[in-house]
Design a protein around this motif. Structure first.
Motif, short mmCIF file in Angstrom:
data_model
loop_
_atom_site.label_atom_id
_atom_site.label_comp_id
_atom_site.label_asym_id
_atom_site.label_seq_id
_atom_site.Cartn_x
_atom_site.Cartn_y
_atom_site.Cartn_z
N ILE A 91 33.04 53.07 42.03
CA ILE A 91 33.18 52.40 43.33
C ILE A 91 32.32 53.11 44.37
O ILE A 91 31.64 52.47 45.18
CB ILE A 91 34.66 52.34 43.75
CG1 ILE A 91 35.40 51.34 42.85
CG2 ILE A 91 34.81 51.98 45.22
CD1 ILE A 91 36.91 51.32 43.04
N PRO A 98 34.54 46.40 44.36
CA PRO A 98 35.83 46.52 43.66
C PRO A 98 35.64 46.46 42.14
O PRO A 98 35.27 45.43 41.60
CB PRO A 98 36.64 45.32 44.17
CG PRO A 98 35.65 44.35 44.69
CD PRO A 98 34.44 45.13 45.08
N HIS A 107 40.00 42.93 45.74
CA HIS A 107 40.22 44.37 45.57
C HIS A 107 40.07 44.75 44.10
O HIS A 107 40.07 43.89 43.23
CB HIS A 107 41.62 44.77 46.08
CG HIS A 107 42.72 43.98 45.46
ND1 HIS A 107 43.41 43.03 46.16
CD2 HIS A 107 43.24 43.98 44.22
CE1 HIS A 107 44.33 42.49 45.37
NE2 HIS A 107 44.24 43.05 44.17
N PRO A 108 39.95 46.06 43.85
CA PRO A 108 39.87 46.49 42.44
C PRO A 108 41.25 46.49 41.79
O PRO A 108 42.27 46.58 42.47
CB PRO A 108 39.31 47.91 42.54
CG PRO A 108 39.73 48.38 43.90
CD PRO A 108 39.75 47.17 44.78
#
Length: 149
Positions: A91, A98, A107-108
């Motif tokens: 990242i 993400p 989001h991750p």
């Protein structure tokens, strides 16, 4: 120890492949060997050994990163810790992309132990997405078997 190093290499390879599939760095595992010159914390249980994993696009490239896989602990915990370390580096290397991406969200995914296994899960809605970190074909060393997938 050779078996633990090969398993650590397989863990890192699976994590890197997953992140690359989502647009992450095209890193490969460059080395996985026992960590030398480091001392075990006084609170660490006996039998704990750290395998140093290096990854990057090439051994001499500036993008080489190092993470640690811990043996002598439950396999799923070691897999999650290693996946989280590699995720942080990927990242950062991509400026905040993400990785791996949570399907349908911005989001991750988060590495977590669920029911004794290592998974990538949605950090906000675990029921939304859950995916094993390791393919079932990756076999853990005997000391960690049954707790790494």
């Amino acid at each position: 120890m050779a078996e633990a190093c090969e398993f650590a290499r397989a863990v890192a390879g699976a994590v890197l492949a997953r992140m690359a599939a989502d647009g992450g760095p095209r890193w490969t595992v460059l080395d996985a060997s026992p960590s030398e010159g480091s001392s075990t914390p006084p609170t660490a249980p006996s039998g704990v050994v750290h395998v140093r994993i290096t990854a990057g696009s090439a051994p001499s490239s500036p993008d080489v990163v190092a993470v640690y896989f811990t043996t002598g602990v439950p396999g799923a915990d070691a897999v999650v810790a290693t996946a989280s370390q590699l995720q942080d580096h990927a990242i950062e290397a991509t400026g905040g992309t993400p990785l791996p991406a949570c399907p349908g969200h911005g989001h991750p995914l988060t590495a977590r132990v669920l029911d004794g296994d290592a998974y990538w899960v949605c950090p906000h809605e675990p029921a939304h997405h859950r995916d094993r970190i390791l393919p079932l074909a990756v076999d853990a060393p005997a000391a960690q078997r049954g707790r790494a997938h």
